[in-house]
Design an enzyme around this catalytic site. Sequence first.
Site, PDB file in Angstrom:
ATOM      1  N   PHE A 131      34.451 -14.684  53.064  1.00  0.00           N
ATOM      2  CA  PHE A 131      35.085 -15.559  54.050  1.00  0.00           C
ATOM      3  C   PHE A 131      36.421 -16.045  53.497  1.00  0.00           C
ATOM      4  O   PHE A 131      36.514 -16.389  52.312  1.00  0.00           O
ATOM      5  CB  PHE A 131      34.164 -16.749  54.349  1.00  0.00           C
ATOM      6  CG  PHE A 131      34.598 -17.554  55.530  1.00  0.00           C
ATOM      7  CD1 PHE A 131      34.344 -17.116  56.818  1.00  0.00           C
ATOM      8  CD2 PHE A 131      35.283 -18.754  55.352  1.00  0.00           C
ATOM      9  CE1 PHE A 131      34.748 -17.858  57.917  1.00  0.00           C
ATOM     10  CE2 PHE A 131      35.689 -19.502  56.439  1.00  0.00           C
ATOM     11  CZ  PHE A 131      35.426 -19.047  57.731  1.00  0.00           C
TER      12      PHE A 131
ATOM     13  N   SER B 221      30.549  -8.910  52.856  1.00  0.00           N
ATOM     14  CA  SER B 221      31.152  -8.947  54.185  1.00  0.00           C
ATOM     15  C   SER B 221      31.792 -10.309  54.406  1.00  0.00           C
ATOM     16  O   SER B 221      31.476 -11.278  53.713  1.00  0.00           O
ATOM     17  CB  SER B 221      30.081  -8.655  55.240  1.00  0.00           C
ATOM     18  OG  SER B 221      30.651  -8.501  56.516  1.00  0.00           O
TER      19      SER B 221
ATOM     20  N   VAL C 229      27.157 -12.141  52.559  1.00  0.00           N
ATOM     21  CA  VAL C 229      28.155 -12.261  53.615  1.00  0.00           C
ATOM     22  C   VAL C 229      28.747 -13.668  53.628  1.00  0.00           C
ATOM     23  O   VAL C 229      28.089 -14.624  53.208  1.00  0.00           O
ATOM     24  CB  VAL C 229      27.534 -11.901  54.990  1.00  0.00           C
ATOM     25  CG1 VAL C 229      26.388 -12.832  55.347  1.00  0.00           C
ATOM     26  CG2 VAL C 229      28.579 -11.871  56.099  1.00  0.00           C
ATOM     27  N   CYS C 230      29.974 -13.765  54.116  1.00  0.00           N
ATOM     28  CA  CYS C 230      30.658 -15.028  54.356  1.00  0.00           C
ATOM     29  C   CYS C 230      30.983 -15.719  53.030  1.00  0.00           C
ATOM     30  O   CYS C 230      31.698 -15.167  52.207  1.00  0.00           O
ATOM     31  CB  CYS C 230      29.831 -15.899  55.291  1.00  0.00           C
ATOM     32  SG  CYS C 230      30.704 -17.320  55.988  1.00  0.00           S
ATOM     33  N   ALA C 231      30.476 -16.904  52.794  1.00  0.00           N
ATOM     34  CA  ALA C 231      30.700 -17.612  51.536  1.00  0.00           C
ATOM     35  C   ALA C 231      29.767 -17.118  50.434  1.00  0.00           C
ATOM     36  O   ALA C 231      30.046 -17.307  49.248  1.00  0.00           O
ATOM     37  CB  ALA C 231      30.499 -19.112  51.743  1.00  0.00           C
TER      38      ALA C 231
END
Length: 185
Positions: A123, A149, A102-104
Site C-alpha cells: 500500500f 499486493s 497484501v496492502c500494509a
Amino acid sequence: MAKSLIFLASGYEEVEMLTVVDMLRRAGIGIDMVSVTDTIEVTGSHNITIKAEKLFAEADFDNADMLILPGGMPGTNNLLAYKPLTDKLTEFNNAGKFVAAVCAAPSVLGALGILNGKNATCFPGFEEKLTGANYQKKPVVRDGNVITSRGMGTCIDFAGEIITALDSGKKAEEIKNKIIYNDNY
C-alpha cells in the site's frame, strides 16, 4: 489439494481477506480462516465481525502450502505483534514455502527479513517498511515464494496469483472469467 491459511487479527481489512478466501474456494484450493485472537469472531477495520474457522492453535501448519496476510489497520500491526505467527512465517519462508501479504501487511514480511533481496509491493506509504526489498509499483509482485499486493483494489489479481502459485495460471484465468473480471462486456 493445495492448502492455505489466512490470518485474522483485530482490525484486518475485510474485503482483502474475503476476496482471497472466496476465489481460492472457487478454485478448489483449501483455505482456512485462522484467528490470531483469543476468539473465533474477529472484527475488522471497518467494524465487520467475521467468524474464523479456527483459532491459531488449531491450524494445520503441517499440511499448509501457503500463509496469507490481509492488510488493514490496526490488523497489520496486530499480525506483526503475534509472535507465534511471525515464527511460522519465518519457518515457512526458510523452508521455501509460500508466504503472501497484501496492502500494509507486506511490512510484516519486511520486518521479518523475508523481503531481503526480493521484489515486492505494498500500500502506498508503506514502501519504507519493505526492509531489504526492491519496491515495485505494480498491482501484484511474485518473487520466488513471496507474493505481495498493493491493496483492496488489487485483491482479485492477488488471489489470482495465489491460485497460479498453488494450482495454475489456467485455473486463475478460469476463476476470473467466472466472476466476469476485466471482461470486455
